[in-house]
Design an enzyme around this catalytic site. Sequence first.
Site, short mmCIF file in Angstrom:
data_model
loop_
_atom_site.label_atom_id
_atom_site.label_comp_id
_atom_site.label_asym_id
_atom_site.label_seq_id
_atom_site.Cartn_x
_atom_site.Cartn_y
_atom_site.Cartn_z
N ARG A 32 0.84 -1.20 0.00
CA ARG A 32 0.00 0.00 0.00
C ARG A 32 0.87 1.24 0.00
NH1 ARG A 32 -1.96 2.65 5.02
NH2 ARG A 32 -3.60 4.15 4.51
N ARG A 73 -8.92 19.46 8.33
CA ARG A 73 -7.81 19.57 9.29
C ARG A 73 -7.73 20.99 9.87
NH1 ARG A 73 -4.43 15.19 9.16
NH2 ARG A 73 -4.65 13.82 7.34
N LYS A 217 -13.20 2.85 0.69
CA LYS A 217 -12.88 2.81 2.11
C LYS A 217 -14.10 3.26 2.93
CE LYS A 217 -8.85 4.32 3.42
NZ LYS A 217 -7.70 5.25 3.59
N THR A 275 -6.31 -1.35 9.89
CA THR A 275 -6.02 -0.40 10.96
C THR A 275 -5.96 -1.04 12.34
OG1 THR A 275 -7.36 1.18 9.67
CG2 THR A 275 -6.41 1.97 11.72
#
Length: 467
Positions: A32, A73, A217, A275
């Site tokens: 990845r 963010r 995802k 994860t």
Amino acid sequence: MRKTKIICTLGPATEKLEMIRDLIVAGADVFRLNMSHAHADEVRRLVPLIRALSEELDRPIAILMDTQGPAIRTGDLKTELHLKPGDILEFTVRGAKSEEAYSVDVNYDDLINDIQVGDTVLVDNGVIHLLVLEKRDNRIRCQVLTPGTLGSRRHINLPGVRVNLPPLTKKDIADVTLGAELGVDYVALSFVRQESDVAELRALLAEHQSKARVMAKIEDQSAVRLIQEIIKSADAIMIARGDLGIEVPFEELPIIQRKIVKLCAHLGKPVVVATHMLESMIHNPLPTRAEITDVANAVFEQADAIMLSGETSVGAYPQECVRVLDRVALRIERSGGAGYAKEALLEDVRQKTVASAVVLANSLAQAKIIVFTRHGAMARNTSNLRPEIAPIFAFTPAEEVRRQLALSWGISPVRIEFSDDPNATIETAEKYLRDHELTTPGDNLVVISDVLAGEMRVDTVQLRTAR
């Protein structure tokens, strides 16, 4: 022969040639490239390096490019903010100036429109919890609920809030264009919210004549609500438990994971559990017992692949992490699986032909399944039915199909040239298996192939005995 595939994220700890070779030898099936951190020059260096090592070691290795996605963010801070419960923190957009002691700007101007008074805001991977008290003049006034230290450029999650960000940012488009040029095998779309997001990425890949497959995802509540249509529209699914675990109540996460794995089995789509699989091994040489159980659960559920993130990109023990996954997967696979494939949807004749072959293989001792595929569909159909014991050997003339099948559960992909005579192609495949000691005399070979019937090609299931 391990059936669950292993995905490794490359990063500073694993970007050198010898380390990548070690990861392949340890058992990596997919690499990845995390475009939240990887730069274009690094990707241009890594892709041909992986291809060369794959050829040298005679191992099909897929490359997964993971887009950064439209992340919200905080901006830069001159000094960290040490927040405690009851403090007021103000978010500003569009150049607004705050009058509060604690404030930070945000990179998403429409945050002021999407968020409402009473909403919860989670900052820095869910460490800092905030409650929205007031909105005015491009400023969002929040009360701090949990203590924490806020630094620059921290990720913001908005559980249950629908944001109007585009599915692909300018950076994502540039990265996907690069991936198409270099021939990556999969592109993962971050923060998928609906079916049209997948369609937008697919259109971009088609524009660049890329054969890369689209992985959606699942990272927020919007995706969970629309999970069935997203699974149907994508080529593969990643359960990205980092952001997803922030967006939903943590006690719901295992239930959501199981639901998605079941739905993927039903709809015939590969699924990756990702994860925090071995998070403690970023710093420690051994996993915790809880991590082993988590990995074992994903393997028992028969996910196609399990993924390492920080464990291999920045961790101190990347090879050991791969060996742990390999060891746990091999042991759990011997004990059986959850059996979700029994509910697989069989919609066409070819899928039903494959199902009959899997039933036959399950009933025989020393069975091996051999499937011939030009585009990968027949092999993926076979994998999705999760044969109980028999390994799947998928033969294809296309190198990109060989690489893409490296992600699918239970498949050992092999590239050979197909003859105009299907029987000659079967003989070539059998010889390959003999030469590589992958069959022994007397093995039952369940062959899924086409045969010539006059001028027509007809799909068949054959039972042969290995010589």
